[in-house]
Design a protein around this motif. Structure first.
Motif, PDB file in Angstrom:
ATOM      1  N   ASN A 263       0.835  -1.191   0.000  1.00 43.78           N
ATOM      2  CA  ASN A 263       0.000   0.000   0.000  1.00 43.78           C
ATOM      3  C   ASN A 263       0.873   1.244   0.000  1.00 43.78           C
ATOM      4  OD1 ASN A 263      -2.547  -1.352   0.095  1.00 43.78           O
ATOM      5  ND2 ASN A 263      -2.230  -1.762   2.272  1.00 43.78           N
ATOM      6  N   GLU A 264       0.290   2.369  -0.335  1.00 43.46           N
ATOM      7  CA  GLU A 264       1.015   3.632  -0.311  1.00 43.46           C
ATOM      8  C   GLU A 264       1.410   3.988   1.129  1.00 43.46           C
ATOM      9  OE1 GLU A 264       2.031   5.222  -2.872  1.00 43.46           O
ATOM     10  OE2 GLU A 264       0.838   4.351  -4.495  1.00 43.46           O
ATOM     11  N   PRO A 265       2.519   4.719   1.292  1.00 42.35           N
ATOM     12  CA  PRO A 265       3.424   5.231   0.252  1.00 42.35           C
ATOM     13  C   PRO A 265       4.412   4.159  -0.210  1.00 42.35           C
ATOM     14  CG  PRO A 265       4.181   5.916   2.420  1.00 42.35           C
ATOM     15  CD  PRO A 265       2.898   5.174   2.647  1.00 42.35           C
ATOM     16  N   LYS A 266       4.609   4.083  -1.512  1.00 41.87           N
ATOM     17  CA  LYS A 266       5.527   3.097  -2.058  1.00 41.87           C
ATOM     18  C   LYS A 266       6.130   3.624  -3.349  1.00 41.87           C
ATOM     19  CE  LYS A 266       1.929   0.522  -4.596  1.00 41.87           C
ATOM     20  NZ  LYS A 266       1.337  -0.822  -4.822  1.00 41.87           N
ATOM     21  N   THR A 267       7.350   3.153  -3.651  1.00 37.10           N
ATOM     22  CA  THR A 267       8.045   3.566  -4.869  1.00 37.10           C
ATOM     23  C   THR A 267       8.793   2.367  -5.439  1.00 37.10           C
ATOM     24  OG1 THR A 267       8.379   5.793  -3.976  1.00 37.10           O
ATOM     25  CG2 THR A 267       9.726   5.167  -5.871  1.00 37.10           C
ATOM     26  N   PHE A 268       8.661   2.155  -6.739  1.00 37.91           N
ATOM     27  CA  PHE A 268       9.386   1.094  -7.431  1.00 37.91           C
ATOM     28  C   PHE A 268      10.354   1.738  -8.413  1.00 37.91           C
ATOM     29  CE2 PHE A 268      10.210  -2.164 -10.569  1.00 37.91           C
ATOM     30  CZ  PHE A 268      10.232  -3.346  -9.848  1.00 37.91           C
ATOM     31  N   THR A 269      11.634   1.361  -8.333  1.00 37.39           N
ATOM     32  CA  THR A 269      12.666   1.972  -9.158  1.00 37.39           C
ATOM     33  C   THR A 269      13.434   0.913  -9.928  1.00 37.39           C
ATOM     34  OG1 THR A 269      12.932   3.778  -7.557  1.00 37.39           O
ATOM     35  CG2 THR A 269      14.727   3.431  -9.147  1.00 37.39           C
ATOM     36  N   GLU A 270      13.564   1.097 -11.219  1.00 41.53           N
ATOM     37  CA  GLU A 270      14.426   0.238 -12.033  1.00 41.53           C
ATOM     38  C   GLU A 270      15.836   0.792 -11.958  1.00 41.53           C
ATOM     39  OE1 GLU A 270      15.047  -1.141 -16.691  1.00 41.53           O
ATOM     40  OE2 GLU A 270      13.098  -0.346 -16.045  1.00 41.53           O
ATOM     41  N   PHE A 271      16.800  -0.059 -11.578  1.00 46.20           N
ATOM     42  CA  PHE A 271      18.159   0.425 -11.410  1.00 46.20           C
ATOM     43  C   PHE A 271      19.101  -0.204 -12.432  1.00 46.20           C
ATOM     44  CE2 PHE A 271      18.170  -3.429  -8.807  1.00 46.20           C
ATOM     45  CZ  PHE A 271      19.436  -3.961  -9.003  1.00 46.20           C
ATOM     46  N   ASN A 272      20.277   0.376 -12.549  1.00 50.34           N
ATOM     47  CA  ASN A 272      21.299  -0.125 -13.465  1.00 50.34           C
ATOM     48  C   ASN A 272      22.137  -1.183 -12.763  1.00 50.34           C
ATOM     49  OD1 ASN A 272      20.605   1.747 -15.548  1.00 50.34           O
ATOM     50  ND2 ASN A 272      21.676   3.343 -14.408  1.00 50.34           N
ATOM     51  N   GLY A 273      22.294  -2.332 -13.392  1.00 46.40           N
ATOM     52  CA  GLY A 273      23.062  -3.427 -12.815  1.00 46.40           C
ATOM     53  C   GLY A 273      22.465  -4.739 -13.259  1.00 46.40           C
ATOM     54  N   ASP A 274      22.536  -5.746 -12.425  1.00 43.08           N
ATOM     55  CA  ASP A 274      21.874  -7.007 -12.768  1.00 43.08           C
ATOM     56  C   ASP A 274      21.049  -7.524 -11.605  1.00 43.08           C
ATOM     57  OD1 ASP A 274      24.003  -7.885 -11.156  1.00 43.08           O
ATOM     58  OD2 ASP A 274      25.143  -8.635 -12.864  1.00 43.08           O
ATOM     59  N   HIS A 275      21.704  -7.948 -10.514  1.00 41.15           N
ATOM     60  CA  HIS A 275      20.967  -8.529  -9.396  1.00 41.15           C
ATOM     61  C   HIS A 275      21.616  -8.123  -8.080  1.00 41.15           C
ATOM     62  CE1 HIS A 275      18.403 -11.451  -7.313  1.00 41.15           C
ATOM     63  NE2 HIS A 275      19.484 -11.806  -6.629  1.00 41.15           N
ATOM     64  N   GLY A 276      20.830  -7.551  -7.182  1.00 44.88           N
ATOM     65  CA  GLY A 276      21.336  -7.230  -5.851  1.00 44.88           C
ATOM     66  C   GLY A 276      21.823  -5.802  -5.711  1.00 44.88           C
ATOM     67  N   ILE A 277      22.116  -5.435  -4.482  1.00 44.77           N
ATOM     68  CA  ILE A 277      22.542  -4.082  -4.164  1.00 44.77           C
ATOM     69  C   ILE A 277      23.846  -3.751  -4.874  1.00 44.77           C
ATOM     70  CG2 ILE A 277      23.840  -4.739  -2.086  1.00 44.77           C
ATOM     71  CD1 ILE A 277      22.655  -2.178  -0.766  1.00 44.77           C
ATOM     72  N   ASN A 278      23.953  -2.511  -5.354  1.00 42.10           N
ATOM     73  CA  ASN A 278      25.163  -2.055  -6.047  1.00 42.10           C
ATOM     74  C   ASN A 278      25.270  -0.547  -5.873  1.00 42.10           C
ATOM     75  OD1 ASN A 278      23.437  -0.830  -7.876  1.00 42.10           O
ATOM     76  ND2 ASN A 278      23.941  -2.150  -9.592  1.00 42.10           N
ATOM     77  N   PRO A 279      26.335   0.092  -6.366  1.00 36.98           N
ATOM     78  CA  PRO A 279      26.499   1.536  -6.162  1.00 36.98           C
ATOM     79  C   PRO A 279      25.356   2.377  -6.714  1.00 36.98           C
ATOM     80  CG  PRO A 279      28.601   0.565  -6.768  1.00 36.98           C
ATOM     81  CD  PRO A 279      27.577  -0.521  -6.920  1.00 36.98           C
ATOM     82  N   ASP A 280      24.694   1.919  -7.777  1.00 38.65           N
ATOM     83  CA  ASP A 280      23.573   2.694  -8.304  1.00 38.65           C
ATOM     84  C   ASP A 280      22.413   2.702  -7.304  1.00 38.65           C
ATOM     85  OD1 ASP A 280      22.223   4.188 -10.421  1.00 38.65           O
ATOM     86  OD2 ASP A 280      20.963   2.409 -10.633  1.00 38.65           O
ATOM     87  N   VAL A 281      22.125   1.559  -6.694  1.00 37.78           N
ATOM     88  CA  VAL A 281      21.083   1.504  -5.669  1.00 37.78           C
ATOM     89  C   VAL A 281      21.478   2.378  -4.481  1.00 37.78           C
ATOM     90  CG1 VAL A 281      19.882   0.022  -4.018  1.00 37.78           C
ATOM     91  CG2 VAL A 281      20.289  -0.784  -6.350  1.00 37.78           C
ATOM     92  N   ASP A 282      22.735   2.294  -4.064  1.00 39.98           N
ATOM     93  CA  ASP A 282      23.209   3.116  -2.946  1.00 39.98           C
ATOM     94  C   ASP A 282      22.970   4.601  -3.215  1.00 39.98           C
ATOM     95  OD1 ASP A 282      24.158   0.835  -1.598  1.00 39.98           O
ATOM     96  OD2 ASP A 282      26.121   0.991  -2.570  1.00 39.98           O
ATOM     97  N   ALA A 283      23.366   5.045  -4.395  1.00 35.27           N
ATOM     98  CA  ALA A 283      23.233   6.465  -4.733  1.00 35.27           C
ATOM     99  C   ALA A 283      21.771   6.895  -4.739  1.00 35.27           C
ATOM    100  CB  ALA A 283      23.879   6.732  -6.088  1.00 35.27           C
ATOM    101  N   ARG A 284      20.915   6.051  -5.292  1.00 37.32           N
ATOM    102  CA  ARG A 284      19.484   6.383  -5.349  1.00 37.32           C
ATOM    103  C   ARG A 284      18.875   6.411  -3.949  1.00 37.32           C
ATOM    104  NH1 ARG A 284      17.170   5.649 -10.625  1.00 37.32           N
ATOM    105  NH2 ARG A 284      18.690   4.826 -12.131  1.00 37.32           N
ATOM    106  N   LEU A 285      19.271   5.467  -3.107  1.00 37.33           N
ATOM    107  CA  LEU A 285      18.721   5.399  -1.767  1.00 37.33           C
ATOM    108  C   LEU A 285      19.215   6.571  -0.908  1.00 37.33           C
ATOM    109  CD1 LEU A 285      16.876   3.771   0.046  1.00 37.33           C
ATOM    110  CD2 LEU A 285      18.827   2.323   0.646  1.00 37.33           C
ATOM    111  N   ILE A 286      20.475   6.894  -1.025  1.00 36.38           N
ATOM    112  CA  ILE A 286      21.016   8.027  -0.271  1.00 36.38           C
ATOM    113  C   ILE A 286      20.355   9.335  -0.706  1.00 36.38           C
ATOM    114  CG2 ILE A 286      23.097   9.439   0.034  1.00 36.38           C
ATOM    115  CD1 ILE A 286      24.677   6.771   0.113  1.00 36.38           C
ATOM    116  N   ALA A 287      20.131   9.476  -2.003  1.00 32.81           N
ATOM    117  CA  ALA A 287      19.453  10.680  -2.501  1.00 32.81           C
ATOM    118  C   ALA A 287      18.016  10.744  -1.973  1.00 32.81           C
ATOM    119  CB  ALA A 287      19.461  10.700  -4.023  1.00 32.81           C
ATOM    120  N   LEU A 288      17.370   9.581  -1.909  1.00 35.27           N
ATOM    121  CA  LEU A 288      16.003   9.521  -1.391  1.00 35.27           C
ATOM    122  C   LEU A 288      15.967   9.908   0.076  1.00 35.27           C
ATOM    123  CD1 LEU A 288      13.046   8.621  -1.998  1.00 35.27           C
ATOM    124  CD2 LEU A 288      13.742   6.329  -1.285  1.00 35.27           C
TER     125      LEU A 288
END
Length: 297
Positions: A263-288
């Motif tokens: 249920n809200e609030p929720k956000t789905f983000t497509e990230f660059n990489g393949d599977h699992g946490i990576n620097p792109d996810v880190d950057a997006r999460l820190i910015a969030l």
């Protein structure tokens, strides 16, 4: 990824179990699963032992052992002096703490603490058996503690320890299999500030049982294991999920299906990489989180 599960027999509609030899506490350690397959737990008290591994002006890294009444659980904590929030991270299969060394610095510089929890049966430093629904269902039938439920207590105990220590929001975060455990923990323990799932989905255990004609307690137990049972209950706390469109391990569509149950609030983000946490996810999460806590590298 689907987990096959074939079992027979029924358990009680409501299951309560206690640890043998429990030390004195305000409540007896117990669990229950309601008719909708929703797990509730009262966890046994834990003690901790902490060893500082490294410290500089940016962060301190330590190894913290949770001494539970059913075995030790290993965690690693990286924290700046005054964190704004804490990421309690449940890793995927094969992830090692050494692979998160740079991540620990990145989050500390941005003002956040990062805890790596090596949960039971993952094949790391914490003992236990890999996810085995059949074994756990047998324990459930016998009114004993399934390892899966013990793991949820471990995560909740770590949350309580971090909250007592820092007094800041604690987020249940997980990648791949770890994202499944984190989702259940965030739903069961309302003290988590929110949930972050990375490259994750349901297990598929409930669907497998239903396809084989399973009903009653076996279906109720299978439902209690699924992240989608708990995602709707996380609201009004936030749910953030990240998935890559070409994920080679957990298909993108399965991640979207799990996200749809929140249920809200929720956000789905497509990230660059393949599977699992990576620097792109880190950057997006820190910015969030910078939008919430006003911290940014």
């Amino acid at each position: 990824m689907r987990v096959p599960f074939i079992a027979a027999g029924l358990a009680c509609l409501v299951v309560l179990a206690a640890f043998a030899g429990c030390t004195s506490s305000t409540a007896t350690p117990s669990y229950s699963v309601d008719n909708n397959g929703v797990l509730s737990v009262t966890c046994a008290p834990v003690t901790t032992n902490e060893t500082v591994l490294f410290s500089n002006q940016t962060y301190t890294e330590s190894k913290i052992i949770l001494h539970t009444q059913t075995g030790d659980v290993v965690t690693y904590l990286s924290t700046p002096a005054h964190p704004k929030a804490v990421m309690l991270y449940l890793p995927g299969a094969g992830e090692k703490i050494s692979g998160h060394a740079e991540r620990m610095v990145t989050y500390a510089e941005a003002g956040y603490a990062f805890m790596f929890l090596d949960y039971r049966g993952r094949g790391g430093e914490t003992t236990g058996y890999p996810l085995n629904p059949q074994t756990d269902y047998t324990l459930f039938e016998n009114k004993e503690w399934p390892e899966y439920y013990l793991t949820i207590c471990d995560i909740s105990s770590a949350q309580a320890m971090l909250t007592a220590r820092f007094g800041v929001p604690i987020y249940a975060v997980g990648g791949s299999n770890g994202g499944r455990y984190a989702a259940v923990a965030a739903g069961v323990d309302k003290n988590f500030a929110g949930y972050v799932g990375i490259s994750t989905s349901d297990w598929g255990i409930r669907d497998s049982v239903a396809e084989q004609g399973g009903t009653g307690d076996i279906l109720r137990f299978a439902t209690s294991l699924e992240p989608s049972t708990y995602l709707p209950t996380i609201s009004p706390r936030p749910v953030w999920m990240f998935h890559n469109a070409t994920d080679p391990i957990i298909p993108f569509a399965q991640g979207k299906s799990l996200f749809a149950t929140a249920n809200e609030p929720k956000t789905f983000t497509e990230f660059n990489g393949d599977h699992g946490i990576n620097p792109d996810v880190d950057a997006r999460l820190i910015a969030l989180w910078a939008q919430i806590y006003g911290t940014q590298t």
